[in-house]
Design an enzyme around this catalytic site. Structure first.
Site, PDB file in Angstrom:
ATOM      1  N   ALA A   1       0.059  -9.471  18.988  1.00 25.77           N
ATOM      2  CA  ALA A   1       1.052  -9.017  18.065  1.00 25.77           C
ATOM      3  C   ALA A   1       2.423  -9.775  19.000  1.00 25.77           C
ATOM      4  O   ALA A   1       3.475 -10.079  18.789  1.00 25.77           O
ATOM      5  CB  ALA A   1       0.744  -8.748  17.024  1.00 25.77           C
TER       6      ALA A   1
ATOM      7  N   HIS B   1       1.065  -1.344   0.122  1.00 24.23           N
ATOM      8  CA  HIS B   1      -0.011   0.716  -0.038  1.00 24.23           C
ATOM      9  C   HIS B   1       1.073   1.184   0.113  1.00 24.23           C
ATOM     10  O   HIS B   1      -0.217   2.291   0.084  1.00 24.23           O
ATOM     11  CB  HIS B   1      -0.845  -0.123   1.100  1.00 24.23           C
TER      12      HIS B   1
END
Ligand code: OAD
Length: 242
Positions: free
Chosen positions: A234, A124
């Protein structure tokens, strides 16, 4: 009972990664959440009540450049203050151990590279580059805060990121697909996996026979279909499995 099951999933994911010769990773905004960068979706993801789909488009920028610029400038300021977290560093360690490693990220914050990851595909784009809407010249701009910029040709500058309705950089996207098709393990971290084409990498990995490991604080549309769905932040889970 649940703890035993969680432990089994954790060990399964760890073994899968340990024995893999080729690993592809897809990360999303969730991996940077513990660095203090808000995700796009969910209650904490809203900015002045706008949804990303309303701000991250060429049409929105053409209609209200100041508003869209302000949103990106707000994100740039947050990112400038942020540091990579234990999740980013765990992926650096994983790259050192695996012979073929590709890190595909939807994030534009640059934190994977700052942590030390080498083979990173920013599908992106990056928030630290600007592109002229007239002549398409692209340049790096690290100043924060930063008022709306113009190119030397007079055109308005936009963030050099991929907006909704725009195509991904072709070569980077091809390389990402190639890595996913040929990996033994596909590790999917901190993404809601609803934005295409990136989300399509999950079924692509499955159809290519990769074992999929997912790390997320919430179940996603894919959690039931992956080999190991690890529920947790995470920054805590990745250091245990990488
Ligand atoms: P989202 O905001 O859609 O999803 C973030 C995901 O991270 C959610 O599934 C959360 O449950 C999860 N999450 C949050 N904190 C976490 C943590 N500490 N550890 C693990 N998981 C956590 O972000 P993306 O999936 O990255 O595109 O969004 C995809 C794209 O939509 C972005 O690249 C951006 C956005 O609009 C464009 O701008 C084109």
């Amino acid at each position: 009972m649940k703890e035993q099951m969680d432990q089994r999933i954790l060990e399964g994911a760890r073994d899968a990664l340990r024995s893999a010769r080729s690993v592809a990773v897809l990360t999303g905004a969730g991996i940077s959440a513990e660095s203090g960068i808000p995700t796009f979706r969910g209650a904490a993801g809203l900015w002045k009540q706008f949804r990303p789909e309303e701000l991250a488009t060429a049409e929105a920028f053409a209609g209200q450049p100041e508003l869209v610029w302000e949103w990106y400038d707000w994100r740039r300021s947050l990112i400038a203050r942020a540091e990579p977290n234990a999740g980013h560093y765990a992926l650096v360690e994983l790259e050192r151990r695996v012979s073929k490693f590709t890190l595909i990220t939807q994030n534009v914050d640059g934190l994977h590279r700052r942590a030390g990851s080498k083979h990173v595909l920013e599908i992106h784009g990056t928030i630290w580059n600007l592109r002229c809407t007239r002549c398409r010249r692209e340049w790096t701009e690290m100043r924060v805060p930063l008022p709306l910029q113009r190119c030397e040709c007079g055109g308005i500058a936009r963030p050099a990121v991929v907006w909704f309705g725009e195509t991904l950089p072709a070569r980077v996207w091809e390389e990402a697909q190639g890595a996913v098709k040929s990996c033994d393990v596909f590790l999917v971290v901190g993404t809601s996996a609803v934005v295409y084409p990136a989300a399509g990498l999950v079924p692509l990995a499955r159809s290519a026979g990769a074992r999929i490991v997912e790390v997320n604080i919430e179940p996603t549309a894919y959690s039931d279909a992956v080999a190991y769905a690890l529920n947790g932040p995470a920054g805590e889970v990745l250091p245990q499995i990488c």
